[in-house]
Scaffold this motif. Structure first.
Motif, mmCIF file in Angstrom:
data_model
loop_
_atom_site.group_PDB
_atom_site.id
_atom_site.type_symbol
_atom_site.label_atom_id
_atom_site.label_comp_id
_atom_site.label_asym_id
_atom_site.label_seq_id
_atom_site.Cartn_x
_atom_site.Cartn_y
_atom_site.Cartn_z
ATOM 1 N N GLU A 287 67.890 -17.043 -20.210
ATOM 2 C CA GLU A 287 67.301 -16.503 -18.984
ATOM 3 C C GLU A 287 66.425 -15.276 -19.259
ATOM 4 O OE1 GLU A 287 71.326 -17.946 -16.704
ATOM 5 O OE2 GLU A 287 70.764 -15.829 -16.569
ATOM 6 N N VAL A 288 65.450 -15.125 -18.377
ATOM 7 C CA VAL A 288 64.564 -13.959 -18.453
ATOM 8 C C VAL A 288 64.540 -13.294 -17.082
ATOM 9 C CG1 VAL A 288 62.179 -13.182 -18.786
ATOM 10 C CG2 VAL A 288 63.101 -15.021 -20.221
ATOM 11 N N VAL A 289 64.761 -12.006 -17.066
ATOM 12 C CA VAL A 289 64.697 -11.257 -15.803
ATOM 13 C C VAL A 289 63.737 -10.090 -15.999
ATOM 14 C CG1 VAL A 289 65.980 -9.992 -14.047
ATOM 15 C CG2 VAL A 289 67.101 -11.847 -15.302
ATOM 16 N N ASP A 290 62.671 -10.100 -15.257
ATOM 17 C CA ASP A 290 61.595 -9.134 -15.470
ATOM 18 C C ASP A 290 61.294 -8.409 -14.156
ATOM 19 O OD1 ASP A 290 59.257 -7.785 -15.987
ATOM 20 O OD2 ASP A 290 58.166 -9.505 -16.793
ATOM 21 N N HIS A 291 61.580 -7.116 -14.129
ATOM 22 C CA HIS A 291 61.268 -6.304 -12.946
ATOM 23 C C HIS A 291 60.046 -5.444 -13.253
ATOM 24 C CE1 HIS A 291 64.880 -7.460 -10.815
ATOM 25 N NE2 HIS A 291 65.616 -7.143 -11.856
ATOM 26 N N HIS A 292 59.112 -5.500 -12.346
ATOM 27 C CA HIS A 292 57.829 -4.861 -12.586
ATOM 28 C C HIS A 292 57.486 -4.054 -11.336
ATOM 29 C CE1 HIS A 292 54.507 -5.487 -15.529
ATOM 30 N NE2 HIS A 292 53.769 -5.002 -14.557
ATOM 31 N N THR A 293 57.586 -2.746 -11.412
ATOM 32 C CA THR A 293 57.403 -1.962 -10.183
ATOM 33 C C THR A 293 56.295 -0.931 -10.332
ATOM 34 O OG1 THR A 293 58.934 -0.177 -10.761
ATOM 35 C CG2 THR A 293 59.895 -2.143 -9.766
ATOM 36 N N THR A 294 55.647 -0.672 -9.225
ATOM 37 C CA THR A 294 54.663 0.415 -9.164
ATOM 38 C C THR A 294 54.923 1.200 -7.888
ATOM 39 O OG1 THR A 294 53.012 -0.965 -10.248
ATOM 40 C CG2 THR A 294 52.203 0.996 -9.083
ATOM 41 N N ILE A 295 55.032 2.490 -8.026
ATOM 42 C CA ILE A 295 55.137 3.331 -6.831
ATOM 43 C C ILE A 295 53.953 4.289 -6.838
ATOM 44 C CG2 ILE A 295 56.520 5.030 -5.574
ATOM 45 C CD1 ILE A 295 58.994 3.813 -6.849
ATOM 46 N N GLU A 296 53.185 4.210 -5.787
ATOM 47 C CA GLU A 296 52.057 5.132 -5.639
ATOM 48 C C GLU A 296 52.493 6.271 -4.736
ATOM 49 O OE1 GLU A 296 49.010 4.780 -6.929
ATOM 50 O OE2 GLU A 296 49.008 2.688 -7.609
ATOM 51 N N HIS A 297 52.580 7.454 -5.288
ATOM 52 C CA HIS A 297 52.775 8.629 -4.437
ATOM 53 C C HIS A 297 51.372 9.098 -4.071
ATOM 54 C CE1 HIS A 297 57.126 9.630 -4.490
ATOM 55 N NE2 HIS A 297 57.111 8.852 -5.565
ATOM 56 N N ALA A 298 50.873 8.622 -2.943
ATOM 57 C CA ALA A 298 49.474 8.864 -2.605
ATOM 58 C C ALA A 298 49.277 10.195 -1.888
ATOM 59 C CB ALA A 298 48.950 7.718 -1.739
ATOM 60 N N VAL A 299 50.335 10.673 -1.217
ATOM 61 C CA VAL A 299 50.217 11.931 -0.474
ATOM 62 C C VAL A 299 51.397 12.835 -0.812
ATOM 63 C CG1 VAL A 299 48.983 10.836 1.463
ATOM 64 C CG2 VAL A 299 51.479 11.020 1.531
ATOM 65 N N ALA A 300 51.344 14.051 -0.335
ATOM 66 C CA ALA A 300 52.379 15.043 -0.640
ATOM 67 C C ALA A 300 53.686 14.730 0.085
ATOM 68 C CB ALA A 300 51.891 16.440 -0.251
ATOM 69 N N ASP A 301 54.763 15.290 -0.432
ATOM 70 C CA ASP A 301 56.073 15.291 0.237
ATOM 71 C C ASP A 301 56.686 13.907 0.433
ATOM 72 O OD1 ASP A 301 56.305 18.182 0.646
ATOM 73 O OD2 ASP A 301 54.578 17.907 1.983
ATOM 74 N N CYS A 302 56.584 13.083 -0.558
ATOM 75 C CA CYS A 302 57.277 11.792 -0.512
ATOM 76 C C CYS A 302 58.291 11.732 -1.655
ATOM 77 C CB CYS A 302 56.297 10.635 -0.650
ATOM 78 S SG CYS A 302 55.243 10.441 0.797
ATOM 79 N N THR A 303 59.266 10.866 -1.481
ATOM 80 C CA THR A 303 60.316 10.752 -2.492
ATOM 81 C C THR A 303 60.559 9.286 -2.833
ATOM 82 O OG1 THR A 303 61.913 10.838 -0.671
ATOM 83 C CG2 THR A 303 61.549 12.871 -1.868
ATOM 84 N N VAL A 311 73.095 -6.627 -17.193
ATOM 85 C CA VAL A 311 74.050 -6.960 -18.253
ATOM 86 C C VAL A 311 73.553 -8.258 -18.870
ATOM 87 C CG1 VAL A 311 76.440 -7.528 -18.795
ATOM 88 C CG2 VAL A 311 75.942 -5.881 -16.972
ATOM 89 N N LEU A 312 73.218 -8.223 -20.155
ATOM 90 C CA LEU A 312 72.542 -9.366 -20.762
ATOM 91 C C LEU A 312 73.357 -9.961 -21.894
ATOM 92 C CD1 LEU A 312 70.162 -6.897 -20.241
ATOM 93 C CD2 LEU A 312 68.780 -8.943 -20.534
ATOM 94 N N GLY A 313 73.593 -11.256 -21.795
ATOM 95 C CA GLY A 313 74.309 -11.956 -22.852
ATOM 96 C C GLY A 313 73.451 -13.062 -23.436
ATOM 97 N N GLY A 314 74.040 -13.826 -24.336
ATOM 98 C CA GLY A 314 73.349 -14.971 -24.935
ATOM 99 C C GLY A 314 72.058 -14.560 -25.602
ATOM 100 N N LYS A 315 71.009 -15.338 -25.330
ATOM 101 C CA LYS A 315 69.686 -14.994 -25.861
ATOM 102 C C LYS A 315 68.795 -14.506 -24.730
ATOM 103 C CE LYS A 315 69.154 -19.050 -27.903
ATOM 104 N NZ LYS A 315 68.452 -20.141 -28.613
ATOM 105 N N SER A 316 69.416 -14.022 -23.668
ATOM 106 C CA SER A 316 68.625 -13.665 -22.486
ATOM 107 C C SER A 316 67.835 -12.381 -22.733
ATOM 108 C CB SER A 316 69.536 -13.520 -21.267
ATOM 109 O OG SER A 316 70.385 -12.410 -21.409
ATOM 110 N N ARG A 317 66.785 -12.257 -21.952
ATOM 111 C CA ARG A 317 65.917 -11.091 -22.126
ATOM 112 C C ARG A 317 65.670 -10.418 -20.784
ATOM 113 N NH1 ARG A 317 62.635 -14.465 -24.757
ATOM 114 N NH2 ARG A 317 60.964 -14.032 -23.290
ATOM 115 N N GLY A 318 65.656 -9.117 -20.830
ATOM 116 C CA GLY A 318 65.330 -8.359 -19.634
ATOM 117 C C GLY A 318 64.101 -7.517 -19.902
ATOM 118 N N ALA A 319 63.349 -7.275 -18.865
ATOM 119 C CA ALA A 319 62.197 -6.388 -18.999
ATOM 120 C C ALA A 319 62.113 -5.527 -17.758
ATOM 121 C CB ALA A 319 60.918 -7.195 -19.179
ATOM 122 N N PHE A 320 61.729 -4.306 -17.969
ATOM 123 C CA PHE A 320 61.496 -3.413 -16.837
ATOM 124 C C PHE A 320 60.230 -2.619 -17.115
ATOM 125 C CE2 PHE A 320 61.727 0.842 -14.993
ATOM 126 C CZ PHE A 320 61.828 0.523 -13.652
#
Lengths: 432, 273
Positions: A287-303, A311-320
């Motif tokens: 299995e492959v699990v790939d999380h790909h995120t982008t957060i744009e803090h475009a203006v002031a005062d955001c969080t 948890v990865l077993g076997g020949k599985s691959r994770g990506a972040f």
């Protein structure tokens, strides 16, 4: 991808796309653009920076290019414990009014199938759509455009609360194929929505889902996505814009899917905006699990907060891959990102790429990534109290993902998610 | 008492036990017999093998048994996994209890109790019955109920961790409890509370092995037998007065090889070996 494989897709796309465009709507230009873009670019190989850890080679297999038939059965899975009485069912990408229950929907909330929307949409709505889901050469977006057909449009305007359970079911038992779903969520006027998106699948199926999401000023969207065991290929993309004091919370949980690519692009466009992006998974085999995120803090005062744990077993691959982009004016940004993985076997693999681009000077940005093994000390401690090795290992899944799932308010649902992941915990390789 | 009757009544029989850690021999021929209901103290300087012995009995995989035998209620203990030993009634109170962030103490305790109950073919306890049981045991060790909802040992003070060990012991109801340096890191008040908890669990057939460096703990948990461990062997055994003697004289006589004269307190506990 080799030419022959691409040819399957191209032939399939042209025919299917033209078929769809013979219906009356204003999206034929968009479909044409999708076909052109996909035919030009195809699926990216692993030399492409954004796809370095996720091979799409298997999508060249025959079977995927065809669209799944509109008719299909619900795969059998235990019902989720949800707190919502509003239920929406999509089977093979088609919104099924007959199986959905919208009776409890508040007046301020409207739900319609995308195929209804696209046939009645006016120019302004289409402009809005183009803004939320702009044309791109992203392979899955292009496919979604080329085969733009059904999906969902959810609109909530005003001071209202609703909890909606969306079930995506894919039935690839008789014939394999793909389903392409386009969704829009539009919240304004302080609306608060909770959406539980559940994915069930059987057979050789690619589910391609994309959402354009607008969380207006002082609105809240809380989304939980659950990939039930047995999904084949899941692409899920979201483009989210969050207004002043708006809140977008997202959580993705899953186990037992062959290939998962989760992409989220959140733009915090108004002061006081906040986003939580959480994910937890257990993987095994190839299995492959790939999380790909982008957060744009475009203006002031955001969080923003991001926590992904696998948890990865076997020949599985994770990506972040986690991009945090703090624009020049986005002073007093507070962004936290963490990505942690436990590798259970020598052949499992985790690739983490935090990417911070900070152009403001008064900001707090932290990111951390860890890759480790199961805590042997904790395992022995549990075993010394009578807990079997396998149960102790499953308890470690609970421990490791506690931070991700701890904030799910519905205890029944939270337990169900944790138990799904625990059940997916690969057995120990050497039992002693 | 004939030799055979004596054998049959032992809860633990350790014969010529040799064990090593990462190929370094630590235990070099340890012999010990414990009868049901007895409290044995094992004392000795740092590095003498006290904790190794405790961990070998509990089944820690980092400790390799090279030779010798350990019988527990007549069965071969070394054949059992750590969880089987626990289910059979062996409990190790850790010197350094492990913290497990993300697992609540309540969840942990209930999982352990139900694992043990399943093994003993008893019905599992539900949340309500469990809470009732655990509350009564928490009162026994003077533990704040708030600690039930906290993650296991996570952010616990030294005293809270040790009390938590005794609480687990009280809940799991073992036949043989081994306290590994339970006194380490405790101030005198915490020590007293922990000892009171242990004393409340004394009685009947439950046996204890109290591993400690200092005699102080033995003022509160008064042992039936005291053994001195040195270089992986029990070199002296006696009754509780031996502990006081060690307190006065320290362990330096062990290094010099110049054994102090046998005191009247000495007993020939190791005769069976």
């Amino acid at each position: 991808m080799n030419n022959e494989a691409l040819q399957h897709w191209n032939n399939s796309l042209t025919g299917q796309s033209e078929g769809l465009s013979s219906t009356e709507d204003l999206f034929s230009t968009r479909r044409k653009a999708g076909v052109d873009s996909f035919q030009k670019n195809g699926f990216p190989g692993r030399r492409h920076e954004e796809w370095r850890y996720t091979s799409l080679k298997s999508l060249s297999e025959e079977g995927y290019p065809a669209c799944l038939p509109h008719e299909g059965n619900l795969p059998e899975v235990d019902e989720l414990i949800t707190s919502s009485d509003i239920r929406i069912v999509l089977i093979n990408g088609v919104f099924r009014k007959d199986l959905s229950d919208l009776t409890a929907l508040p007046d301020e909330v409207r739900v319609e199938g995308f195929s209804d929307f696209r046939q009645r949409a006016n120019t302004q709505e289409i402009e809005n759509f183009d803004r939320m889901l702009p044309l791109s050469d992203h392979p899955f977006q292009s496919l979604g455009d080329a085969l733009l057909d059904d999906g969902l449009v959810v609109t909530a305007i005003g001071n209202t609360d609703a909890r909606i359970h969306i079930l995506h079911a894919y039935d690839g038992t008789d014939t394999s194929g793909s389903a392409h779903i386009t969704g829009m969520i539009h919240l304004e006027g302080g609306a608060r929505l909770e959406i539980l998106e559940e994915f069930r699948s059987q057979g050789q199926v690619m589910g391609n889902t994309r959402w354009g999401i607008h969380v207006g000023d002082e609105c809240t969207l809380s989304r939980q996505r659950i990939l039930r065991p047995g999904c084949d290929v899941v692409f899920h993309g979201s483009r989210v814009e969050v207004g002043k004091a708006g809140l977008f919370q997202d959580l993705i949980a899953g186990s037992g899917s062959r290939l998962v690519r989760n992409e989220i692009h959140v733009s915090l466009n108004g002061a006081g905006g906040h986003t939580d992006l959480f994910g937890g998974y257990v993987s095994d085999g190839d299995e492959v699990v790939d999380h790909h995120t982008t957060i744009e803090h475009a203006v002031a005062d955001c969080t923003s907060r991001e926590i992904y744990r696998g948890v990865l077993g076997g020949k599985s691959r994770g990506a972040f891959t986690g991009m945090i982009h703090v624009h020049q004016d986005a002073q007093r940004t507070d962004a936290k990102q963490s990505n942690d993985a436990i590798l259970l076997s020598r052949n499992s693999e985790m690739n983490t790429r935090p990417r911070l681009e900070i152009y403001a000077d008064d900001v707090k940005c932290t990111h951390g990534a860890t890759v480790g093994e199961l805590d042997e000390g904790a395992l022995f401690y549990l075993r010394s109290r009578g807990v079997s090795l396998e149960e102790a290992r499953r308890m470690m899944v609970r421990a490791f993902t506690a931070e991700v799932f701890g904030e799910i308010e519905n205890e029944g649902l939270r337990e169900q998610i944790i138990e799904q992941l625990q059940a997916a915990m690969p057995a120990s390789e050497c039992v002693t | 008492m004939s030799e055979n009757e004596k054998e049959g009544s032992m809860i633990l029989e350790v014969n010529d036990l040799h064990a090593s850690v990462e190929d370094t021999p630590i235990l070099r021929g340890l012999n010990l017999n414990v009868k049901p209901g007895e409290v044995h103290a094992i004392m000795g300087p740092n590095g003498s093998g006290k904790s190794t012995f405790a961990n070998v009995i509990a089944g820690h995989e980092d400790y390799a048994v090279d030779s010798g035998s350990v019988l527990y209620n007549g069965i071969d203990l070394l054949d059992l996994s750590p969880e089987e030993r626990a289910c059979e009634g062996i409990f190790l109170a850790f010197q350094y209890p492990v913290s497990i962030p993300g697992i609540s103490n309540a969840y942990f305790l209930r999982s352990a109790l139900n694992a043990v109950r399943r093994y003993r073919e008893e019905s599992e306890v539900d949340a309500v019955d469990f809470l009732q049981l655990v509350r009564s045991k928490m009162a026994l060790v003077g533990m704040d109920e708030k600690l039930l909802q906290r993650s296991v040992n996570d952010g616990f003070s030294g005293g809270e961790k040790k009390r938590n060990e005794i609480l687990q012991m009280a809940v799991l109801d073992p036949k043989l409890a081994i306290l590994d340096e339970t006194d380490s890191g405790l101030d005198i008040d915490a020590l007293r509370i922990v000892a009171e908890g242990v004393n409340a669990l004394r009685g009947g057939d439950r046996s204890f092995i109290v591993v400690t460096h200092y005699q102080r703990l033995l003022d509160y948990i008064v042992p039936d037998h005291v053994h001195v461990l040195s270089q992986g062997q029990i070199v002296r055994s006696g009754d509780k007065t031996l502990a006081h003697e060690l307190e006065r004289e320290g362990y330096s006589w062990l290094d010099s090889g110049d054994k102090p004269k046998k005191s009247e307190a000495d007993q020939k506990v190791q005769e069976a070996s």
